[in-house]
Design a protein around this motif. Sequence first.
Motif, PDB file in Angstrom:
ATOM      1  N   VAL A 238       0.844  -1.191   0.000  1.00  0.00           N
ATOM      2  CA  VAL A 238       0.000   0.000   0.000  1.00  0.00           C
ATOM      3  C   VAL A 238       0.882   1.246   0.000  1.00  0.00           C
ATOM      4  O   VAL A 238       1.702   1.435   0.902  1.00  0.00           O
ATOM      5  CB  VAL A 238      -0.930   0.034   1.225  1.00  0.00           C
ATOM      6  CG1 VAL A 238      -1.800   1.296   1.208  1.00  0.00           C
ATOM      7  CG2 VAL A 238      -1.809  -1.214   1.273  1.00  0.00           C
ATOM      8  N   THR A 239       0.731   2.057  -1.031  1.00  0.00           N
ATOM      9  CA  THR A 239       1.319   3.390  -1.021  1.00  0.00           C
ATOM     10  C   THR A 239       0.166   4.378  -0.841  1.00  0.00           C
ATOM     11  O   THR A 239      -1.002   4.017  -1.011  1.00  0.00           O
ATOM     12  CB  THR A 239       2.080   3.706  -2.327  1.00  0.00           C
ATOM     13  OG1 THR A 239       1.141   3.813  -3.415  1.00  0.00           O
ATOM     14  CG2 THR A 239       3.102   2.631  -2.645  1.00  0.00           C
ATOM     15  N   THR A 240       0.485   5.595  -0.478  1.00  0.00           N
ATOM     16  CA  THR A 240      -0.573   6.587  -0.291  1.00  0.00           C
ATOM     17  C   THR A 240      -0.200   7.896  -0.973  1.00  0.00           C
ATOM     18  O   THR A 240       0.972   8.180  -1.206  1.00  0.00           O
ATOM     19  CB  THR A 240      -0.841   6.895   1.197  1.00  0.00           C
ATOM     20  OG1 THR A 240       0.234   7.683   1.728  1.00  0.00           O
ATOM     21  CG2 THR A 240      -0.996   5.625   2.011  1.00  0.00           C
ATOM     22  N   VAL A 248      -3.608   3.734   6.482  1.00  0.00           N
ATOM     23  CA  VAL A 248      -3.265   2.397   6.958  1.00  0.00           C
ATOM     24  C   VAL A 248      -2.122   2.546   7.960  1.00  0.00           C
ATOM     25  O   VAL A 248      -1.296   3.464   7.847  1.00  0.00           O
ATOM     26  CB  VAL A 248      -2.876   1.488   5.773  1.00  0.00           C
ATOM     27  CG1 VAL A 248      -1.619   1.989   5.090  1.00  0.00           C
ATOM     28  CG2 VAL A 248      -2.731   0.037   6.195  1.00  0.00           C
ATOM     29  N   ARG A 249      -2.089   1.681   8.942  1.00  0.00           N
ATOM     30  CA  ARG A 249      -1.023   1.780   9.955  1.00  0.00           C
ATOM     31  C   ARG A 249       0.326   1.490   9.303  1.00  0.00           C
ATOM     32  O   ARG A 249       0.459   0.589   8.468  1.00  0.00           O
ATOM     33  CB  ARG A 249      -1.300   0.841  11.126  1.00  0.00           C
ATOM     34  CG  ARG A 249      -1.300  -0.626  10.765  1.00  0.00           C
ATOM     35  CD  ARG A 249      -1.687  -1.505  11.942  1.00  0.00           C
ATOM     36  NE  ARG A 249      -1.704  -2.902  11.518  1.00  0.00           N
ATOM     37  CZ  ARG A 249      -0.644  -3.721  11.581  1.00  0.00           C
ATOM     38  NH1 ARG A 249       0.499  -3.283  12.060  1.00  0.00           N
ATOM     39  NH2 ARG A 249      -0.738  -4.972  11.165  1.00  0.00           N
ATOM     40  N   MET A 256       4.085   1.212   2.629  1.00  0.00           N
ATOM     41  CA  MET A 256       5.272   1.995   2.320  1.00  0.00           C
ATOM     42  C   MET A 256       4.920   3.470   2.543  1.00  0.00           C
ATOM     43  O   MET A 256       4.264   4.078   1.711  1.00  0.00           O
ATOM     44  CB  MET A 256       5.740   1.773   0.883  1.00  0.00           C
ATOM     45  CG  MET A 256       7.064   2.479   0.564  1.00  0.00           C
ATOM     46  SD  MET A 256       8.436   2.058   1.685  1.00  0.00           S
ATOM     47  CE  MET A 256       8.628   0.300   1.378  1.00  0.00           C
ATOM     48  N   PRO A 257       5.300   4.034   3.679  1.00  0.00           N
ATOM     49  CA  PRO A 257       4.966   5.432   3.967  1.00  0.00           C
ATOM     50  C   PRO A 257       5.441   6.367   2.869  1.00  0.00           C
ATOM     51  O   PRO A 257       6.473   6.122   2.219  1.00  0.00           O
ATOM     52  CB  PRO A 257       5.706   5.703   5.283  1.00  0.00           C
ATOM     53  CG  PRO A 257       5.845   4.352   5.923  1.00  0.00           C
ATOM     54  CD  PRO A 257       6.052   3.405   4.779  1.00  0.00           C
ATOM     55  N   MET A 258       4.688   7.444   2.656  1.00  0.00           N
ATOM     56  CA  MET A 258       4.986   8.361   1.555  1.00  0.00           C
ATOM     57  C   MET A 258       6.323   9.069   1.729  1.00  0.00           C
ATOM     58  O   MET A 258       6.856   9.618   0.767  1.00  0.00           O
ATOM     59  CB  MET A 258       3.865   9.392   1.388  1.00  0.00           C
ATOM     60  CG  MET A 258       3.323  10.018   2.662  1.00  0.00           C
ATOM     61  SD  MET A 258       4.333  11.303   3.407  1.00  0.00           S
ATOM     62  CE  MET A 258       3.896  12.690   2.418  1.00  0.00           C
ATOM     63  N   THR A 259       6.895   9.041   2.936  1.00  0.00           N
ATOM     64  CA  THR A 259       8.195   9.687   3.160  1.00  0.00           C
ATOM     65  C   THR A 259       9.345   8.903   2.525  1.00  0.00           C
ATOM     66  O   THR A 259      10.421   9.464   2.322  1.00  0.00           O
ATOM     67  CB  THR A 259       8.453   9.841   4.668  1.00  0.00           C
ATOM     68  OG1 THR A 259       8.205   8.587   5.319  1.00  0.00           O
ATOM     69  CG2 THR A 259       7.527  10.897   5.260  1.00  0.00           C
ATOM     70  N   VAL A 354      10.654  -4.024   2.032  1.00  0.00           N
ATOM     71  CA  VAL A 354      10.669  -3.896   3.497  1.00  0.00           C
ATOM     72  C   VAL A 354      12.094  -3.637   3.973  1.00  0.00           C
ATOM     73  O   VAL A 354      12.339  -2.794   4.848  1.00  0.00           O
ATOM     74  CB  VAL A 354      10.095  -5.157   4.162  1.00  0.00           C
ATOM     75  CG1 VAL A 354      10.312  -5.120   5.671  1.00  0.00           C
ATOM     76  CG2 VAL A 354       8.606  -5.293   3.849  1.00  0.00           C
ATOM     77  N   GLN A 355      13.043  -4.324   3.365  1.00  0.00           N
ATOM     78  CA  GLN A 355      14.449  -4.111   3.729  1.00  0.00           C
ATOM     79  C   GLN A 355      14.904  -2.703   3.350  1.00  0.00           C
ATOM     80  O   GLN A 355      15.644  -2.054   4.094  1.00  0.00           O
ATOM     81  CB  GLN A 355      15.340  -5.165   3.041  1.00  0.00           C
ATOM     82  CG  GLN A 355      15.163  -6.569   3.587  1.00  0.00           C
ATOM     83  CD  GLN A 355      15.405  -6.652   5.088  1.00  0.00           C
ATOM     84  OE1 GLN A 355      16.404  -6.129   5.591  1.00  0.00           O
ATOM     85  NE2 GLN A 355      14.498  -7.312   5.793  1.00  0.00           N
ATOM     86  N   ALA A 356      14.473  -2.239   2.196  1.00  0.00           N
ATOM     87  CA  ALA A 356      14.830  -0.878   1.767  1.00  0.00           C
ATOM     88  C   ALA A 356      14.259   0.153   2.730  1.00  0.00           C
ATOM     89  O   ALA A 356      14.914   1.157   3.055  1.00  0.00           O
ATOM     90  CB  ALA A 356      14.309  -0.627   0.353  1.00  0.00           C
ATOM     91  N   ARG A 357      13.039  -0.098   3.194  1.00  0.00           N
ATOM     92  CA  ARG A 357      12.412   0.814   4.154  1.00  0.00           C
ATOM     93  C   ARG A 357      13.210   0.857   5.453  1.00  0.00           C
ATOM     94  O   ARG A 357      13.461   1.934   6.009  1.00  0.00           O
ATOM     95  CB  ARG A 357      10.973   0.367   4.435  1.00  0.00           C
ATOM     96  CG  ARG A 357      10.197   1.335   5.313  1.00  0.00           C
ATOM     97  CD  ARG A 357       8.763   0.890   5.515  1.00  0.00           C
ATOM     98  NE  ARG A 357       8.648  -0.224   6.444  1.00  0.00           N
ATOM     99  CZ  ARG A 357       7.495  -0.740   6.854  1.00  0.00           C
ATOM    100  NH1 ARG A 357       6.353  -0.260   6.380  1.00  0.00           N
ATOM    101  NH2 ARG A 357       7.465  -1.732   7.703  1.00  0.00           N
TER     102      ARG A 357
END
Length: 582
Positions: A238-240, A248-249, A256-259, A354-357
């Motif tokens: 999920v991107t926003t 989404v939490r 994947m947070p927009m930051t 997830v690893q990149a995040r």
Amino acid sequence: MAELTGGEVVAKMLSQENVETVFGIIDGTYFGFYSNLEPNGIQLITPRHETSAAHMAGAYARSSGKLGVCMASNGPGVANILPGLVVEQGEGNRVLVITSARRTGIMYPDRGGTYQCFDQTGTIKQIAKWSEAVPSFDRIPELMRTALRECYNGRPGVVHLDIPENILNSSFKSTLNLQEPHQYRLTENPSPSDNQIKQAANLLTEAKFPIIHAGSGVIHAQAYDALETVAKQLQAMVTTSWAGRGAVRESSPLTMPMTHIETNNQIRNEADLVLVLGSRVGETDWWGKAPYWNPDQTVIQVDLAPSTIGRNKPVDLGIQADINIFLEKLSDTLQDYIPKATLKRRQSTIKKYVQARKKYRKKLNEKLEELDAPMNPAHVSAMAQDVFSRQVPVVADGGNTTIWANFFTSIEKPGGIFSTFKFGMLGAGVAQALGVAAAKPDEPVLCVIGDGAMGFHPQEIETAVRNNLNVIYLVVCDKQWGMVKINQNIALRPVKTLVKKSLDDHENINSDLGEIAFDQMAQSMGAHGERVSDPRSLREALKRAKQLNQCTVIHCDVDPVKHMWAPGLKYFKDMHDEPKGK
């Protein structure tokens, strides 16, 4: 036959719509309205400026999922509320504004020289979904019904009804027979057809790496649980959009947070299908174009407003529907629908993101190891959440301060972040925090705001005190227009700016500010105020604020040079250039 004022009719109709709160400043021109709010079970919260009333109503609506209602008196009051209405329309918050007008016969049109008169409906009509004036008492119910229909028609926004003071305040004999909401407007949003659900499920199953792009429509539909359920069933990331942040939490491995801007771009390029939910895919989403998005991906777009579908990014399947209803129906269809081998392949792709995040977050968090004074601005948001928890609502306001707040805030409770994502309006956060606190009176609200932005509406600290609204204002003080200054520096002397990170004082154009002691200002209005300049002191001040359970203002002195160099500034600049792909 009873005698009623026009304002009493309006109040009764709002009560029929289960409106619980109205925001606005009192005035004799609509006494017949606001004096009837409490008798009809409606609370009136009065700020110190009409613009704040609009922002309070907008944040209240976004936070609660209810209708936000504000009011303004004719002439100056309406003029004052205009900036707030522009922003709330742009942000897409469901706001109804009731205004008074001069008595019938001297305006619409102006007789010439009428006191406190301008074309209020004509002006607001240019910036709102709908705006009309009431010509007579007997037409109030009809036009209120129309206004309320518009409030719930398609994309949320601002709806305006203008009522002359003599109609609002005078008594009229009436056999008022109020209709229930279901008698004059849809009380259930559109639902997707079975065929559309089947088509969507098939496309999502056949895709190699589908993603979900969530906009603010998810938040207005309060579709948080359904979104997370469907994402898990699909094993879709999920991107926003910016305004959709909090849909989404962010502790979920599928979020994947927009930051994480570069990683978001990579995900959107690898995705062979995107399910767009309640987003216009606008400029802050790069219009859905390459090189930021895969130009050949399949697109499913779901939105309440049919005018949004396919507007900026061509679709393969467009569906007009309530986001929550769509997701619940899709979830029912997806039960045991997707082969396990397909889900496993998707999970493998997700792992690398997830690893990149995690890698990017680790790099960002290095700024939290700096313990100098004045502090790195990263500490302000990160420490506030550490002390208060990630469940507490956060409001972000200001230029670079908004960026720092977003990069160092993690949203654990969906719908928990507020800003003017589509408008970037300085100062709106002061009142947004009050609106959220009114909607959620049992929990504190954190507002991270720059000193420039706080200077727009600091008087609303008194509003928080007077109304027992538990807002903690963290004022990030660098005594400059930080975002403007960094752009100035690069434009004026790029080499020196890149080498030295800042220019000498005389090399900038009016970008520096004098000091305002916001802690002392807060104390003068009855709030608790403290001033800190290092992370250790900040933690202790936050702990005290948590215990006090009242409006608190913490003046946070931050390093002005570090504050200028906020994360992601390059991408913010790039956003203003048209993407080169299709």
